[in-house]
Design a protein around this motif. Structure first.
Motif, PDB file in Angstrom:
ATOM      1  N   PRO A 162     -24.895 -93.199  -3.040  1.00  0.00           N
ATOM      2  CA  PRO A 162     -25.764 -94.388  -3.041  1.00  0.00           C
ATOM      3  C   PRO A 162     -25.385 -95.401  -4.111  1.00  0.00           C
ATOM      4  CG  PRO A 162     -27.064 -92.376  -2.902  1.00  0.00           C
ATOM      5  CD  PRO A 162     -25.669 -91.962  -3.223  1.00  0.00           C
ATOM      6  N   SER A 163     -24.905 -94.915  -5.258  1.00  0.00           N
ATOM      7  CA  SER A 163     -24.511 -95.849  -6.316  1.00  0.00           C
ATOM      8  C   SER A 163     -23.303 -96.674  -5.896  1.00  0.00           C
ATOM      9  CB  SER A 163     -24.195 -95.069  -7.597  1.00  0.00           C
ATOM     10  OG  SER A 163     -25.308 -94.325  -8.027  1.00  0.00           O
ATOM     11  N   ALA A 164     -22.307 -96.037  -5.278  1.00  0.00           N
ATOM     12  CA  ALA A 164     -21.130 -96.777  -4.812  1.00  0.00           C
ATOM     13  C   ALA A 164     -21.507 -97.772  -3.723  1.00  0.00           C
ATOM     14  CB  ALA A 164     -20.071 -95.797  -4.309  1.00  0.00           C
ATOM     15  N   ILE A 165     -22.374 -97.358  -2.805  1.00  0.00           N
ATOM     16  CA  ILE A 165     -22.810 -98.261  -1.737  1.00  0.00           C
ATOM     17  C   ILE A 165     -23.580 -99.442  -2.313  1.00  0.00           C
ATOM     18  CG2 ILE A 165     -24.313 -98.435   0.282  1.00  0.00           C
ATOM     19  CD1 ILE A 165     -23.565 -95.523   0.912  1.00  0.00           C
ATOM     20  N   PHE A 166     -24.401 -99.180  -3.339  1.00  0.00           N
ATOM     21  CA  PHE A 166     -25.146-100.254  -3.989  1.00  0.00           C
ATOM     22  C   PHE A 166     -24.201-101.269  -4.628  1.00  0.00           C
ATOM     23  CE2 PHE A 166     -26.681-101.786  -8.135  1.00  0.00           C
ATOM     24  CZ  PHE A 166     -27.726-102.597  -7.718  1.00  0.00           C
ATOM     25  N   VAL A 167     -23.164-100.789  -5.304  1.00  0.00           N
ATOM     26  CA  VAL A 167     -22.206-101.696  -5.938  1.00  0.00           C
ATOM     27  C   VAL A 167     -21.494-102.544  -4.893  1.00  0.00           C
ATOM     28  CG1 VAL A 167     -20.088-101.794  -7.299  1.00  0.00           C
ATOM     29  CG2 VAL A 167     -21.898-100.209  -7.948  1.00  0.00           C
ATOM     30  N   ILE A 168     -21.097-101.926  -3.785  1.00  0.00           N
ATOM     31  CA  ILE A 168     -20.449-102.687  -2.708  1.00  0.00           C
ATOM     32  C   ILE A 168     -21.397-103.737  -2.150  1.00  0.00           C
ATOM     33  CG2 ILE A 168     -19.488-102.499  -0.385  1.00  0.00           C
ATOM     34  CD1 ILE A 168     -18.504 -99.717  -1.207  1.00  0.00           C
ATOM     35  N   PHE A 169     -22.636-103.345  -1.930  1.00  0.00           N
ATOM     36  CA  PHE A 169     -23.633-104.266  -1.384  1.00  0.00           C
ATOM     37  C   PHE A 169     -23.841-105.472  -2.288  1.00  0.00           C
ATOM     38  CE2 PHE A 169     -28.120-105.499  -1.790  1.00  0.00           C
ATOM     39  CZ  PHE A 169     -28.326-106.091  -0.557  1.00  0.00           C
TER      40      PHE A 169
END
Length: 291
Positions: A162-169
């Motif tokens: 979720p942290s990586a997806i948040f950064v991409i978002f």
């Protein structure tokens, strides 16, 4: 009685049919012209590649510093690509699975950015009040480095994915918003006047006027965002760990396998080109439908 000379008729039909045949280009000449058109697209990239390989060879042989040579890197690439699907646990997976996990995170963050960014862009383009209220905040957050958002993501979600997806978002949403907003602002007033005459409601206005007119801008923003997302995931995975091409690069650095890092860089570039080509095909498809 003297006879009047009569001019013999000339065969005009034959001369008319002969001239097109005489001036028509042969198949060989057409092929030659086509080769001259395509040749620069092939020769120039090959020359550039040879120059890069020469510089690489000179650095590896003369300067050293742990930089592997072309042959060593080639052997490592063949080794990695010969068995890309092996899986012996989370710490020993083939390069295919590393790339696949990274692509999964990229697509998740990119999809969320598109789902949020397009409506926000429509609001900013349609409403001057909304645009004036949100534009300063976007200009402040847009230049922030992706790595600066990673601690916030880890604090919020306390998990790697979720942290990586948040950064991409949070880093790939801005081009979508700005390009969509610019597309809405660029819509001619005549389109809006037609919508007013037809008494279209808000949903019909978006469906029949805003979306078709702004689609090229939206796709351009999505293409930029996808490229940003693919760049961001490598940096995010290098710090968060787990499975992914970014973690693979960091893990190989810890093991001092520089040749593996170079192979991974080439794979990252190739995947990025494939993603960009895919978005380009989508753009051309929808641009053709608008003609």
């Amino acid at each position: 009685m003297t006879s009047v000379p009569v001019d013999e008729p000339t065969n005009t039909s034959m001369s008319q049919t002969e001239s097109p045949i005489a001036i028509a280009p042969s198949a060989a000449s057409r092929l030659r012209e086509r080769l001259f058109q395509v040749l620069p697209d092939i020769v120039l990239p090959v020359i550039t590649l040879l120059v890069v390989l020469l510089v690489w060879h000179l650095i590896a042989t003369n300067l050293g510093g742990g930089i592997p040579g072309i042959g060593e890197t080639w052997e490592r690439g063949v080794e990695l690509l010969s068995d890309p699907f092996h899986s012996n646990g989370p710490n020993d997976m083939g390069i295919f699975w590393q790339v696949l996990y990274s692509l999964g995170r990229v697509m998740a963050g990119f999809t969320l950015a598109a789902l949020v960014g397009v409506p926000v862009g429509f609001l900013m383009g349609s409403s001057a009040i909304f645009r004036k209220g949100w534009a300063p905040l976007i200009q402040i957050l847009r230049p922030v480095s992706p790595l600066a958002w990673l601690p916030i993501g880890l604090l919020l979600f306390r998990a790697v994915d979720p942290s990586a997806i948040f950064v991409i978002f949070i880093t790939s949403i801005w081009p979508i918003i700005l390009n969509t907003s610019a597309g809405v602002v660029a819509i001619p007033n005549d389109y809006r006047n037609v919508a007013a005459v037809l008494r279209l409601n808000r949903i019909e206005m978006v469906r029949h006027i805003l979306l078709p007119a702004t689609l090229p801008h939206v796709l351009t923003g999505m293409r930029l965002s996808l490229g940003i997302a693919w760049m961001v995931i490598v940096a995010a995975e290098m710090l968060t760990g787990g499975i992914g091409i970014g973690f693979f690069v960091w893990d190989e650095w810890n093991n001092l396998n520089v040749s593996s890092i170079i192979v991974a860089i080439i794979i990252i570039g190739v995947v990025g080109i494939i993603l960009d080509l895919g978005m380009n095909m989508i753009q051309r498809r929808f641009d053709h439908s608008q003609r």
